[in-house]
Motif scaffolding. Structure first.
Motif, PDB file in Angstrom:
ATOM      1  N   ASP A 179      -6.016 -10.778   2.020  1.00  0.00           N
ATOM      2  CA  ASP A 179      -4.890 -10.481   1.704  1.00  0.00           C
ATOM      3  C   ASP A 179      -4.463  -9.522   2.818  1.00  0.00           C
ATOM      4  O   ASP A 179      -3.234  -9.408   2.914  1.00  0.00           O
ATOM      5  N   LEU A 180      -5.413  -8.574   3.199  1.00  0.00           N
ATOM      6  CA  LEU A 180      -5.010  -7.428   3.895  1.00  0.00           C
ATOM      7  C   LEU A 180      -5.890  -7.509   5.189  1.00  0.00           C
ATOM      8  O   LEU A 180      -7.231  -7.505   4.968  1.00  0.00           O
ATOM      9  N   ILE A 190       0.651  -1.164  -0.010  1.00  0.00           N
ATOM     10  CA  ILE A 190      -0.141  -0.052  -0.129  1.00  0.00           C
ATOM     11  C   ILE A 190       0.892   1.237  -0.119  1.00  0.00           C
ATOM     12  O   ILE A 190       1.706   1.314   0.859  1.00  0.00           O
ATOM     13  N   ILE A 242      -3.051   0.230  -3.979  1.00  0.00           N
ATOM     14  CA  ILE A 242      -3.084  -0.982  -3.398  1.00  0.00           C
ATOM     15  C   ILE A 242      -2.671  -1.960  -4.420  1.00  0.00           C
ATOM     16  O   ILE A 242      -3.461  -2.304  -5.158  1.00  0.00           O
ATOM     17  N   GLU A 243      -1.752  -2.585  -4.033  1.00  0.00           N
ATOM     18  CA  GLU A 243      -1.401  -3.535  -5.191  1.00  0.00           C
ATOM     19  C   GLU A 243      -1.326  -3.296  -6.567  1.00  0.00           C
ATOM     20  O   GLU A 243      -1.693  -3.767  -7.609  1.00  0.00           O
ATOM     21  N   ARG A 245       0.442 -12.470   4.275  1.00  0.00           N
ATOM     22  CA  ARG A 245      -0.743 -11.462   4.254  1.00  0.00           C
ATOM     23  C   ARG A 245      -0.112 -10.379   5.108  1.00  0.00           C
ATOM     24  O   ARG A 245       0.828 -10.369   5.829  1.00  0.00           O
ATOM     25  N   THR A 246      -0.713  -9.123   4.668  1.00  0.00           N
ATOM     26  CA  THR A 246      -0.379  -7.943   5.260  1.00  0.00           C
ATOM     27  C   THR A 246      -1.286  -7.350   6.448  1.00  0.00           C
ATOM     28  O   THR A 246      -2.482  -7.486   6.156  1.00  0.00           O
ATOM     29  N   ILE A 263      -9.869  -7.329   1.621  1.00  0.00           N
ATOM     30  CA  ILE A 263      -9.526  -6.833   3.141  1.00  0.00           C
ATOM     31  C   ILE A 263     -10.522  -7.427   4.200  1.00  0.00           C
ATOM     32  O   ILE A 263     -11.654  -7.708   4.003  1.00  0.00           O
ATOM     33  N   THR A 276       4.030  -5.524   1.884  1.00  0.00           N
ATOM     34  CA  THR A 276       3.494  -6.639   1.848  1.00  0.00           C
ATOM     35  C   THR A 276       4.130  -7.850   2.630  1.00  0.00           C
ATOM     36  O   THR A 276       5.295  -7.676   3.018  1.00  0.00           O
TER      37      THR A 276
END
Length: 237
Positions: free
Chosen positions: A147-148, A2, A60-61, A178-179, A75, A26
C-alpha cells in the motif's frame, strides 16, 4: 495517510530532526528533498521503523507506530544501496522473502520483461552489475503489492530506458491508489513524479505542500528553480 507530529531525533549531541510535522496524503507521490544532512534519511527510516524517534509520533492509516512491526508488511522499501545476500540469486531471495512472510506472491512479469531481467534472476547476486542489482531492488520493492512505497533514490544507477520504466511503474502505482514517498537528487525525476513535496533543512520542514503551490509561492516555473529559492530563503510560507 501518514501523519508525523513533533518528531525529534538526536544522535549524541547532534539534533537531526527538530519537531518535524508532516502529512503524507494517500494515493499521491510525496517527494522528500533537502540538502545533505537535512534529516531526510532519518525521517524515512523513522517511518519504516528502522530508527526509533526520541519524541513525537507517526500515525499510519490511523495506527500509531509502536513496538508492533506488523505494519511493515504494507510497505515496499527500495533503499538507495541494497544489501543483498551475495550468494543467493534473485529468485532465491524472493523465495526467502515469501517464506519469511508466509505469503506467496506472483512476480511482476511485465516489470521484469521491461527491465530485461529474466536472464539474470538465477545468477548469484554478487555477479550482477550495479544497474542490474538496482533493477532487482525495484522488483523486490513492488512485491506483495504494498500500500505504501518508500523509494530512496530509485533511479540511481539505472540506464535511461530502465529509469523511464521505473517512473512509469511508480505512476501506475499511484493511479491504483497507492501512496509513494520518494527521495531523489535528480530533480527532473521529481518533476515527473511528485504531487507533493516536503523540503527539509537543518532537521525542520521549510515547505510542505503541492509542487504546484511551491512553484506559485516561489514564482518559479520549474521545480529545480523553486527548490533553489527555498534553499536561498530558508523557508516558504
Amino acid at each position: 495517510m501518514i501523519r508525523v507530529r513533533g518528531l525529534e531525533k538526536s544522535f549524541g549531541r547532534t539534533e537531526v530532526l527538530c519537531g518535524i510535522d508532516l502529512h503524507v496524503a494517500t494515493g499521491r507521490v510525496t517527494a522528500i528533498v533537502g540538502p545533505n544532512g537535512a534529516g531526510k534519511t532519518t525521517l524515512m527510516k523513522s517511518i519504516l521503523g528502522l530508527t526509533r524517534a526520541d519524541g513525537g509520533k507517526i500515525v499510519i492509516e490511523g495506527d500509531r507506530l509502536g513496538n508492533d512491526p506488523a505494519y511493515r508488511a504494507r510497505i515496499g522499501y527500495m533503499p538507495q544501496i541494497a544489501r543483498f545476500p551475495e550468494n543467493l540469486s534473485a529468485n532465491e531471495l524472493i523465495a526467502m522473502l515469501c517464506d519469511l512472510r508466509g505469503t506467496a506472491t506472483e512476480l511482476d512479469d511485465d516489470l521484469i520483461a521491461r527491465f530485461r531481467l529474466a536472464d539474470h534472476l538465477d545468477k548469484p547476486l554478487r555477479t550482477l552489475s550495479g544497474g542490474t542489482r538496482q533493477k532487482v531492488n525495484a522488483v523486490l520493492a513492488f512485491l506483495f503489492r504494498p500500500d505504501l512505497l518508500v523509494l530512496d533514490e530509485p533511479t540511481s544507477g539505472l540506464d535511461p530506458v530502465s529509469s523511464a520504466v521505473l517512473k512509469e511503474k511508480i505512476l501506475e502505482a499511484r493511479s491504483t491508489g497507492r501512496t509513494v514517498i520518494v527521495t531523489s537528487h535528480v530533480l527532473s525525476d521529481l518533476e515527473a513524479l511528485a504531487d507533493d513535496i516536503a523540503f527539509l533543512t537543518d532537521g525542520a520542514v521549510a515547505f510542505a505542500g503541492s509542487v504546484h503551490d511551491l512553484k506559485l509561492a516561489t514564482r518559479q516555473l520549474s521545480l529545480e528553480c523553486a527548490i533553489a529559492q527555498v534553499l536561498l530563503r530558508g523557508a516558504v510560507a
